[in-house]
Design an enzyme around this catalytic site. Structure first.
Site, short mmCIF file in Angstrom:
data_model
loop_
_atom_site.label_atom_id
_atom_site.label_comp_id
_atom_site.label_asym_id
_atom_site.label_seq_id
_atom_site.Cartn_x
_atom_site.Cartn_y
_atom_site.Cartn_z
N SER A 1 0.83 -1.21 0.12
CA SER A 1 0.02 -0.04 0.08
C SER A 1 0.98 1.12 0.13
O SER A 1 1.58 1.40 1.07
CB SER A 1 -0.92 0.05 1.31
OG SER A 1 -1.34 1.38 1.46
N GLN B 1 -0.32 4.13 0.33
CA GLN B 1 -1.03 4.96 1.03
C GLN B 1 -0.21 4.83 2.47
O GLN B 1 0.03 5.92 3.15
CB GLN B 1 -2.35 4.95 1.17
CG GLN B 1 -2.88 5.38 -0.27
CD GLN B 1 -4.37 5.09 -0.10
OE1 GLN B 1 -4.94 4.42 0.86
NE2 GLN B 1 -5.23 5.45 -1.14
N LYS C 1 -11.71 -1.47 -1.79
CA LYS C 1 -11.45 -0.38 -2.21
C LYS C 1 -12.83 0.49 -1.86
O LYS C 1 -13.47 0.28 -0.99
CB LYS C 1 -11.47 -0.31 -3.68
CG LYS C 1 -9.96 -0.91 -4.00
CD LYS C 1 -8.90 0.11 -3.57
CE LYS C 1 -7.39 -0.25 -3.57
NZ LYS C 1 -6.45 0.35 -3.37
N ASP D 1 -5.50 -0.01 -9.48
CA ASP D 1 -6.84 1.00 -9.76
C ASP D 1 -7.20 0.75 -11.24
O ASP D 1 -8.21 1.15 -11.95
CB ASP D 1 -6.18 2.70 -9.79
CG ASP D 1 -6.14 2.92 -8.13
OD1 ASP D 1 -6.63 2.21 -7.58
OD2 ASP D 1 -5.26 3.59 -8.04
C1 S3P Z 1 -2.94 5.41 -3.73
C2 S3P Z 1 -2.74 3.94 -3.61
C3 S3P Z 1 -3.35 2.92 -3.95
C4 S3P Z 1 -4.69 3.30 -4.96
C5 S3P Z 1 -5.41 4.67 -4.68
C6 S3P Z 1 -4.43 5.73 -4.41
C7 S3P Z 1 -2.18 6.30 -3.62
O1 S3P Z 1 -4.19 2.48 -2.90
O2 S3P Z 1 -5.66 2.33 -5.02
O3 S3P Z 1 -6.13 4.87 -5.51
O4 S3P Z 1 -2.12 7.48 -4.00
O5 S3P Z 1 -1.06 6.19 -2.78
P1 S3P Z 1 -3.35 1.80 -1.53
O6 S3P Z 1 -2.34 2.17 -1.03
O7 S3P Z 1 -4.62 1.45 -0.32
O8 S3P Z 1 -3.20 0.39 -2.37
#
Ligand code: S3P
Length: 432
Positions: free
Chosen positions: A168, A170, A345, A318
């Site tokens: 992840s 994020q 998601k 995504d």
């Molecule tokens: C994102 C990371 C992904 C992605 C999201 C945006 C980001 O999520 O699906 O649309 O900007 O770091 P995850 O970190 O939960 O995988």
């Protein structure tokens, strides 16, 4: 077919042609908004994402004391110079998991109590994945059964050596955002390399970031200095048009100033492997991010088929809904595995993709971590339930372009979460 304000009718197309310049990348816009809010000085951004999600990030930093002025896609943020002010009202992250998780990282190092809330979809999504490392760094984070509302009592945090259990970006970014305020070094190890916009944005804001093959480190505390930047076009928004163009022999679509960060551009490799012709021109680097012009043409004999699994699934997370949605039009189908993150998601994207493909008459098999979409199928127009999920609404608008008969997309307004211009641009490039 009649549509209400929250619905959209998609009429099949004969071809896809044109040239597009897309609004700024959502992932990069979030990071620039959050770091700009915390930095010292005035951050000036152009081509900022027009999606509601990134407006949530701007709204949060504004509520925390930054001054935000916005004129369309031009945004100026006067940062707080390192110290946020705890607001009396909860911080509203809307539908945006990126806002909630990454802002949590910044707030972990701030004195005060901060409550983060979101809409019904965001309030169902897993937040333990950020709570755990931030608690280990010394912040106090409370959740409600693993979900938002999230209450953070931040303050002094210590460096952490952390291996992310789920891939992840994020979570990685949240830990690094806490790490720049921590005493000592914070390192995040990843088994799958996720998008690196957090690292690149930190560097752009003047932070020294060390990287190895599978880890990234920051030594705290470090200060953030405001930037001036143009946000590259969003390749995850382009994905819908790239896939649409790949379906029509004779198509020709060009994207200018598109973000081509290698951790985001895997779709171009997949489309090439499926037989599409992809050209990349004018590659440039801006604030560490690659930007270029992309041209796509469909193969004369149609797309082949492929299996997406392992690290590829994380890198394409995504883009998987739209790849699955065009699966029936490929020769041997699209198989997806190792993608159980799709279930948490904005919606359960595996269940919704399967249900909507079936509504259009396709045969599809659902697995806990993916889907098998058989190739060589003809789809008919249908009523699509987007579940209020922007990427489902847009993915099935693409599938509808090659279906027999018209398709009604329910909850079509959700496209505005990431890409408010989607339907207008689709009409512009669809040849009928
Ligand atoms: C994102 C990371 C992904 C992605 C999201 C945006 C980001 O999520 O699906 O649309 O900007 O770091 P995850 O970190 O939960 O995988």
């Amino acid at each position: 077919m009649q549509a209400t304000a929250t619905e959209r009718v998609i009429v099949p197309a004969r071809n896809i042609e044109g040239s597009l310049r897309l609004p700024g990348d959502k992932s990069i816009s979030h990071r620039y908004a959050l770091l700009g809010g915390m930095a010292e000085g005035t951050t000036k951004l152009t081509n900022f994402s027009t999606g509601a999600d990134c407006a949530s990030s701007l709204g949060c930093v504004e509520a925390l004391g930054a001054r935000v002025t916005r004129n369309g896609s031009a945004v100026e943020i006067v940062g707080v110079g390192g110290h946020f002010t705890a607001p009396t009202e909860p911080l509203d992250c809307g539908n945006s998991g990126s806002t909630m998780r990454m802002l949590a990282g910044l707030l972990a190092g701030q004195r005060g109590t901060f409550t983060l809330v979101g809409d019904a979809s965001l309030s169902r999504r897993p937040m333990e994945r950020v709570r755990k490392p931030l608690m280990q760094m010394g912040a106090h984070v409370e959740l409600t059964e693993g979900h938002a509302p999230m209450t953070i009592r931040g303050g002094s945090v210590a460096g952490l050596d952390y291996a992310t259990p789920v891939p992840s970006a994020q979570v990685k970014t949240a830990v690094l955002f806490a790490g720049i305020q921590a005493q000592g070094t914070t390192t995040v190890h990843e088994s799958v390399r996720t998008r690196d916009h957090g690292e690149l944005a930190l560097r752009a804001f003047g932070v020294s970031v060390e990287r190895s093959r599978d880890s990234v480190s920051v030594k705290g505390p470090q200060t953030l200095r405001a930037i001036e930047a143009e946000v590259p076009g969003d390749i995850s928004s382009a994905a819908f048009f790239l896939c649409a163009a790949a379906l029509f022999p004779g198509s020709n679509l060009i994207f200018d100033a598109l973000g081509l960060n290698p951790t985001r551009a895997t779709l171009l490799d997949v489309l090439t492997a499926l037989g599409a012709h992809i050209g990349v021109l004018n590659l440039e680097e801006k604030n560490g991010e690659l930007v270029g012009t992309v041209q796509v043409n469909a193969p004369q004999g149609g797309l082949s088929g492929t299996t997406i699994s392992g690290a590829l699934s994380a890198q394409l997370i995504d883009e998987l809904p739209v790849l699955a949605a065009i699966g029936p039009y490929t020769q041997s189908g699209i198989r997806i595995r190792d993608a159980k993150e799709l279930r948490v998601k904005e919606s359960d994207r595996i269940a919704l993709v399967a249900a909507n493909l079936r509504a259009m008459g396709a045969e599809v098999e659902e697995f806990e971590d993916g889907l098998d979409v058989r190739g060589g199928q003809t789809l008919h127009g249908a009523e699509i339930n987007s579940g209020g999920d922007h990427r489902i609404a847009m993915a099935f608008s693409v599938a509808a372009l090659r279906a027999q008969g018209e398709t009604l997309i329910r909850g079509a307004e959700s496209a505005a979460i990431s890409f408010p211009e989607f339907f207008d641009l689709l009409e512009r490039v669809a040849v009928r």
